[in-house]
Design a protein around this motif. Structure first.
Motif, PDB file in Angstrom:
ATOM      1  N   VAL A 132      -0.902  -6.196  10.618  1.00 21.45           N
ATOM      2  CA  VAL A 132      -0.813  -4.743  10.783  1.00 21.45           C
ATOM      3  C   VAL A 132      -0.125  -4.149   9.558  1.00 21.45           C
ATOM      4  O   VAL A 132       0.875  -4.681   9.072  1.00 21.45           O
ATOM      5  CB  VAL A 132      -0.041  -4.389  12.057  1.00 21.45           C
ATOM      6  CG1 VAL A 132       0.136  -2.880  12.187  1.00 21.45           C
ATOM      7  CG2 VAL A 132      -0.765  -4.938  13.281  1.00 21.45           C
ATOM      8  N   LEU A 133      -0.676  -3.059   9.054  1.00 19.79           N
ATOM      9  CA  LEU A 133      -0.098  -2.333   7.932  1.00 19.79           C
ATOM     10  C   LEU A 133       0.522  -1.046   8.458  1.00 19.79           C
ATOM     11  O   LEU A 133      -0.186  -0.159   8.925  1.00 19.79           O
ATOM     12  CB  LEU A 133      -1.166  -2.024   6.878  1.00 19.79           C
ATOM     13  CG  LEU A 133      -0.729  -1.153   5.691  1.00 19.79           C
ATOM     14  CD1 LEU A 133       0.400  -1.808   4.923  1.00 19.79           C
ATOM     15  CD2 LEU A 133      -1.908  -0.851   4.776  1.00 19.79           C
ATOM     16  N   THR A 134       1.836  -0.972   8.380  1.00 18.59           N
ATOM     17  CA  THR A 134       2.569   0.207   8.834  1.00 18.59           C
ATOM     18  C   THR A 134       3.149   0.917   7.632  1.00 18.59           C
ATOM     19  O   THR A 134       3.873   0.308   6.828  1.00 18.59           O
ATOM     20  CB  THR A 134       3.697  -0.190   9.800  1.00 18.59           C
ATOM     21  OG1 THR A 134       3.134  -0.893  10.913  1.00 18.59           O
ATOM     22  CG2 THR A 134       4.426   1.042  10.304  1.00 18.59           C
ATOM     23  N   LEU A 135       2.836   2.194   7.496  1.00 18.19           N
ATOM     24  CA  LEU A 135       3.324   2.995   6.375  1.00 18.19           C
ATOM     25  C   LEU A 135       4.539   3.787   6.819  1.00 18.19           C
ATOM     26  O   LEU A 135       4.473   4.592   7.744  1.00 18.19           O
ATOM     27  CB  LEU A 135       2.232   3.944   5.880  1.00 18.19           C
ATOM     28  CG  LEU A 135       0.950   3.290   5.357  1.00 18.19           C
ATOM     29  CD1 LEU A 135      -0.022   4.345   4.865  1.00 18.19           C
ATOM     30  CD2 LEU A 135       1.251   2.300   4.245  1.00 18.19           C
ATOM     31  N   ALA A 187       0.842  -1.197   0.000  1.00 15.45           N
ATOM     32  CA  ALA A 187       0.000   0.000   0.000  1.00 15.45           C
ATOM     33  C   ALA A 187       0.876   1.245   0.000  1.00 15.45           C
ATOM     34  O   ALA A 187       2.061   1.210   0.361  1.00 15.45           O
ATOM     35  CB  ALA A 187      -0.927   0.011   1.220  1.00 15.45           C
ATOM     36  N   ARG A 188       0.251   2.342  -0.406  1.00 17.82           N
ATOM     37  CA  ARG A 188       0.961   3.616  -0.463  1.00 17.82           C
ATOM     38  C   ARG A 188      -0.024   4.733  -0.187  1.00 17.82           C
ATOM     39  O   ARG A 188      -1.211   4.627  -0.497  1.00 17.82           O
ATOM     40  CB  ARG A 188       1.609   3.796  -1.835  1.00 17.82           C
ATOM     41  CG  ARG A 188       2.387   5.101  -2.011  1.00 17.82           C
ATOM     42  CD  ARG A 188       2.994   5.153  -3.403  1.00 17.82           C
ATOM     43  NE  ARG A 188       1.949   5.147  -4.425  1.00 17.82           N
ATOM     44  CZ  ARG A 188       2.182   4.947  -5.718  1.00 17.82           C
ATOM     45  NH1 ARG A 188       3.403   4.687  -6.135  1.00 17.82           N
ATOM     46  NH2 ARG A 188       1.179   4.980  -6.580  1.00 17.82           N
ATOM     47  N   ALA A 189       0.472   5.810   0.418  1.00 16.45           N
ATOM     48  CA  ALA A 189      -0.359   6.978   0.695  1.00 16.45           C
ATOM     49  C   ALA A 189       0.490   8.222   0.543  1.00 16.45           C
ATOM     50  O   ALA A 189       1.726   8.180   0.652  1.00 16.45           O
ATOM     51  CB  ALA A 189      -0.951   6.910   2.108  1.00 16.45           C
ATOM     52  N   GLN A 190      -0.158   9.327   0.271  1.00 17.49           N
ATOM     53  CA  GLN A 190       0.565  10.579   0.139  1.00 17.49           C
ATOM     54  C   GLN A 190       1.162  10.960   1.480  1.00 17.49           C
ATOM     55  O   GLN A 190       0.498  10.880   2.519  1.00 17.49           O
ATOM     56  CB  GLN A 190      -0.363  11.680  -0.356  1.00 17.49           C
ATOM     57  CG  GLN A 190      -0.884  11.471  -1.770  1.00 17.49           C
ATOM     58  CD  GLN A 190      -1.785  12.605  -2.225  1.00 17.49           C
ATOM     59  OE1 GLN A 190      -2.127  13.486  -1.444  1.00 17.49           O
ATOM     60  NE2 GLN A 190      -2.170  12.577  -3.488  1.00 17.49           N
ATOM     61  N   PRO A 191       2.426  11.362   1.509  1.00 15.23           N
ATOM     62  CA  PRO A 191       3.037  11.763   2.776  1.00 15.23           C
ATOM     63  C   PRO A 191       2.404  13.034   3.323  1.00 15.23           C
ATOM     64  O   PRO A 191       1.783  13.812   2.600  1.00 15.23           O
ATOM     65  CB  PRO A 191       4.512  11.979   2.393  1.00 15.23           C
ATOM     66  CG  PRO A 191       4.484  12.284   0.931  1.00 15.23           C
ATOM     67  CD  PRO A 191       3.344  11.499   0.370  1.00 15.23           C
TER      68      PRO A 191
END
Length: 327
Positions: free
Chosen positions: A134-137, A113-117
């Motif tokens: 657990v998903l840690t970004l 997964a990816r998200a805008q910083p």
């Protein structure tokens, strides 16, 4: 299976069918506001009852400080709903993949997964086929790794993958679904105790030149760097020039792993034995040909050939489910 256990999955499937997405989708996908759902948690319902009790008491006794506190807590709870929604909104699921394993072993599924910083996203959890991770970004990107149990060979449908969070206060849970179109592959389980590899029956029973071989292949002229022990002194004296022995080493014959040669075994037993032989041939560095009812793979060796053979074995139809002959 009990009746209660059979009813619950049906209701869950009905609820899931009303949620987005309603069809399988190709990755990557972005979670927008239309795909994010939110409901109070058990603690959230308790907190709501507590607020109602506080409001009723404050109004009954005309207690302005208590009324102000209740309104402040209500505003905080309402803000937490938006914060939980924003944890998922804008998140991108890039890929869901797994390296194939033999049936019976856990399949390691990676959800990327990816998200805008710039926005902190915490407490994200990924659920797939009854397992949770657990998903840690980190710097806007991350991977959740799940250990999914496997029981049968072939394609494993991951189904709907749920991403959820109860942050920041645990009063509400926000979640979204991802429904990947590509299934995951599970290899057949190899036979636990089986016979050794069959004798080679291919066309590769030739020999190759090798300095550490056993048999002399021919004589050639001396070249700088040749070992002194390789010089053929007597032939050199006869010809008046230095000659060097070229040795040869036989190559192992290609293996032929033939489906029809195992006619005494049941359908699934054949698949398990051939899977065992494929793994063993790869460990020994042999070249092999896999002959199945509908195709032949090889001769070749290496990881790619092993994957192609095990994939073909995994995707064979169930016993009695095909017109394939079983001679």
């Amino acid at each position: 299976m009990s009746t209660t256990a059979g009813v619950k999955p049906g209701w869950r499937q009905r609820i899931e069918s009303l949620a987005r997405p309603r069809h399988r989708e190709s990755l990557p996908v972005a979670l927008d506001r239309h795909r994010v759902y939110i409901l109070p948690t058990a603690f959230g319902w308790f907190f709501l009852l507590l607020l109602l009790a506080m409001l009723a008491g404050a109004l009954n006794y005309n207690n302005n400080p208590a009324l102000l506190l209740a309104m402040l807590l209500a505003g905080t709870a309402n803000t937490s709903l938006f914060a939980a929604h924003l944890q998922l909104s804008g998140l991108q699921v890039l890929a869901i993949d797994a390296e194939p394993v033999a049936a019976g072993k856990p399949l390691v599924v990676d959800v990327h997964a990816r998200a805008q910083p710039g926005r902190s996203r915490r407490g994200l959890r990924v659920e797939c086929l009854g397992t949770t991770a657990v998903l840690t970004l980190d710097n806007g990107a991350g991977t959740a790794t799940l250990q999914v149990p496997t029981t049968r060979r072939g394609w494993l449908d991951a189904g709907r993958v749920r991403i959820s969070t109860a942050r920041p206060l645990g009063l509400a849970r926000a979640w979204a679904w991802v429904w990947p179109a590509s299934p995951l592959l599970v290899y057949p389980a190899p036979e636990v105790h089986g016979p050794p590899l069959p004798d080679g029956g291919g066309d590769n029973g030739r020999a190759r030149l090798h300095p550490a071989g056993d048999d002399v292949h021919h004589l050639r002229a001396y070249r700088r760097g040749d070992a002194r022990r390789a010089i053929a002194w007597k032939p050199s004296a006869r010809h008046g020039t230095l000659l060097v022995r070229e040795y040869e080493q036989p190559l192992g014959a290609d293996l032929v792993l033939d489906w029809h040669a195992l006619h005494a075994l049941a359908w699934e037993d054949r698949i398990q034995r051939l899977a065992r032989w494929v793994d063993q041939a790869e460990r020994e560095g042999r070249r092999w040909t896999l002959r199945l009812p509908t195709q032949a793979l090889g001769p070749a060796r290496g990881a790619d050939h092993r994957h192609a053979c095990l994939r073909a074995l995994a995707l064979l139809p169930e016993a009695g489910g095909s017109d394939v002959g079983t001679r």
